[in-house]
Each structure stands twice: as C-alpha cells, then as structure tokens.
Design an enzyme around this catalytic site. Structure first.
Site, PDB file in Angstrom:
ATOM      1  N   GLU A  41       3.521 -17.716   7.033  1.00  0.00           N
ATOM      2  CA  GLU A  41       4.253 -18.683   6.218  1.00  0.00           C
ATOM      3  C   GLU A  41       3.231 -19.374   5.331  1.00  0.00           C
ATOM      4  O   GLU A  41       2.258 -19.948   5.831  1.00  0.00           O
ATOM      5  CB  GLU A  41       4.973 -19.689   7.110  1.00  0.00           C
ATOM      6  N   ARG A  67       4.601 -43.057   2.910  1.00  0.00           N
ATOM      7  CA  ARG A  67       4.589 -41.591   2.878  1.00  0.00           C
ATOM      8  C   ARG A  67       5.738 -41.083   3.735  1.00  0.00           C
ATOM      9  O   ARG A  67       5.720 -41.201   4.966  1.00  0.00           O
ATOM     10  CB  ARG A  67       3.245 -41.050   3.382  1.00  0.00           C
ATOM     11  N   ALA A  79      -4.774 -40.560  -5.767  1.00  0.00           N
ATOM     12  CA  ALA A  79      -4.721 -39.100  -5.826  1.00  0.00           C
ATOM     13  C   ALA A  79      -3.454 -38.655  -6.530  1.00  0.00           C
ATOM     14  O   ALA A  79      -2.509 -39.426  -6.668  1.00  0.00           O
ATOM     15  CB  ALA A  79      -4.767 -38.518  -4.419  1.00  0.00           C
ATOM     16  N   GLU A  95      -4.958 -40.360 -12.867  1.00  0.00           N
ATOM     17  CA  GLU A  95      -4.464 -40.887 -11.593  1.00  0.00           C
ATOM     18  C   GLU A  95      -5.116 -42.217 -11.227  1.00  0.00           C
ATOM     19  O   GLU A  95      -4.452 -43.112 -10.716  1.00  0.00           O
ATOM     20  CB  GLU A  95      -4.667 -39.857 -10.469  1.00  0.00           C
ATOM     21  N   GLU A  99      -2.540 -45.407 -10.865  1.00  0.00           N
ATOM     22  CA  GLU A  99      -2.307 -46.004  -9.549  1.00  0.00           C
ATOM     23  C   GLU A  99      -2.999 -47.344  -9.347  1.00  0.00           C
ATOM     24  O   GLU A  99      -2.519 -48.169  -8.577  1.00  0.00           O
ATOM     25  CB  GLU A  99      -2.722 -45.024  -8.448  1.00  0.00           C
ATOM     26  N   SER A 116      -5.562 -27.394   3.859  1.00  0.00           N
ATOM     27  CA  SER A 116      -5.017 -26.795   5.085  1.00  0.00           C
ATOM     28  C   SER A 116      -4.953 -25.287   4.933  1.00  0.00           C
ATOM     29  O   SER A 116      -3.866 -24.714   4.798  1.00  0.00           O
ATOM     30  CB  SER A 116      -3.623 -27.343   5.385  1.00  0.00           C
ATOM     31  N   PRO A 117      -6.103 -24.593   4.945  1.00  0.00           N
ATOM     32  CA  PRO A 117      -6.117 -23.167   4.620  1.00  0.00           C
ATOM     33  C   PRO A 117      -5.380 -22.261   5.601  1.00  0.00           C
ATOM     34  O   PRO A 117      -5.161 -21.096   5.295  1.00  0.00           O
ATOM     35  CB  PRO A 117      -7.605 -22.819   4.567  1.00  0.00           C
ATOM     36  N   GLY A 118      -4.939 -22.781   6.723  1.00  0.00           N
ATOM     37  CA  GLY A 118      -4.174 -21.968   7.654  1.00  0.00           C
ATOM     38  C   GLY A 118      -2.776 -21.647   7.149  1.00  0.00           C
ATOM     39  O   GLY A 118      -2.168 -20.672   7.577  1.00  0.00           O
ATOM     40  N   GLU A 141       7.399 -43.490 -12.133  1.00  0.00           N
ATOM     41  CA  GLU A 141       8.611 -44.254 -11.835  1.00  0.00           C
ATOM     42  C   GLU A 141       9.096 -44.105 -10.391  1.00  0.00           C
ATOM     43  O   GLU A 141       9.809 -44.970  -9.890  1.00  0.00           O
ATOM     44  CB  GLU A 141       9.730 -43.913 -12.816  1.00  0.00           C
ATOM     45  N   GLU A 143       6.945 -43.902  -7.851  1.00  0.00           N
ATOM     46  CA  GLU A 143       5.743 -44.202  -7.058  1.00  0.00           C
ATOM     47  C   GLU A 143       5.597 -45.722  -6.930  1.00  0.00           C
ATOM     48  O   GLU A 143       5.562 -46.434  -7.933  1.00  0.00           O
ATOM     49  CB  GLU A 143       4.543 -43.600  -7.796  1.00  0.00           C
TER      50      GLU A 143
END
Length: 185
Positions: A41, A67, A79, A95, A99, A116-118, A141, A143
């Site tokens: 996946e 988040r 970020a 950015e 921010e 997350s290279p997996g 808008e 954020e």
C-alpha cells in the site's frame, strides 16, 4: 548489475485507490527477491518543506495548530506542501511568511528526508531561516494557527510533555541544539 539488486521488488501490477488533493493511494503487487509476491500500500505525495526559523535573540518561531488525524493541537515548525513544479526554497519562503508573518534574510537547507518510506514517497526539505523580520501572517483560509516563540529549553519541555511530537519539529529542535553547541565549542 546493481549491487543491491538482490533487494529489489519488481512491480507486477498497480491499482489506483484514491486520487486526492494532497495524496494519491495505490496498491502495488510486487515480486519479492525470493520469487514470492506481496502487496504494498503506497501513498504518493508531491513533497513538502518545513522551516526552522531562529530569531536574533535565540528563539525558535513555531506554530500551534489542531491536527485532525491526531485529534489534538500540537506545536510544530512552519511547514507546507509543494505546489506542482515549485522549488522547495520558494515554498519555504512562502510558508514561513503565511504561517508566522516572518521574512528571512537567509534560508539554508538543513536536510531533505523521506518522512515514512515504508508506505509513502513524501520527501521533506527542512530549512533554517535566520535574519528574521516580523510582519503580518496570512494563513490559508482553511488554516488556523497561533505563532509562538520558544527558547531551546521551552521547546525541549514541549517535546517532553508531548505537545511537540511530529518528526520534522523534533529533528529541527535537535539540529538547533547541535548548532548552538557547535557555536559554543
């Protein structure tokens, strides 16, 4: 022959699952080095930037925001995702200003790494911003962020208590600490 060919997984088929604004998801069937097959996946992401903004008086500028995947508010360095074809430095400048309202006299690439290279191909470019000038923030808008300035000790305390726990910010704090230690040495 590539010296790592014995580790290679050959794609047999690829099935798109989702094509969104930020990510694409697919399931690949692969042939393993031992001849067996497996499913992978995979999340495709266009890449992102993060900025470690350091004020002249030795503070890190960070943002506090909710988040949704975590169902909590955390503190992070600024970020954002790269737009198609956008250079990472251009994105970092944008950015930071959007921010936090800050503009930087100097932006220096700290590191680029896979988050997350997996399961994902997201490449994150982290910059250090110095020579900061405060201005007016202009978040997207959708954020909602609060900018704050933290000493190194305050950043470590927020990491200890779990208010800072995303990888890019943890990496940035330790890079900042290393920079401070090198400047003293």
């Amino acid at each position: 022959m590539n010296k790592y060919e014995h580790l290679y997984e050959k794609t047999i088929s690829s099935q798109p699952i989702y094509d969104g604004r930020i990510i694409k998801v697919k399931v690949d069937e692969v042939q393993l080095p031992n001849g067996k097959t497996a499913k992978r996946e995979i999340v495709n992401h266009q890449g992102a930037v993060a900025v470690l903004p350091l004020t002249d008086d030795g503070k890190m500028v960070a943002v506090r925001q909710f988040r949704k995947p975590l169902e909590q508010t955390i503190v992070e360095i600024p970020a954002g995702k790269l737009e198609p074809g956008e250079e990472p430095l251009t994105c970092a400048i944008r950015e930071l200003e959007e921010e936090t309202g800050y503009k930087a006299e100097k932006m220096e690439l700290l590191s680029s790494f896979y988050t997350s290279p997996g399961f994902a191909d997201e490449l994150l470019h982290v910059y250090i911003a110095t020579g900061l000038t405060k201005g007016e923030s202009r978040p997207d808008e959708d954020e909602f962020v609060d900018a704050l300035e933290l000493s190194l000790e305050e950043a470590h305390e927020l990491h200890r208590t779990g208010e800072i726990r995303d990888a890019k910010t943890v990496v940035a704090i330790f890079a900042w600490e290393n920079r401070v230690l090198r400047s003293r040495g």
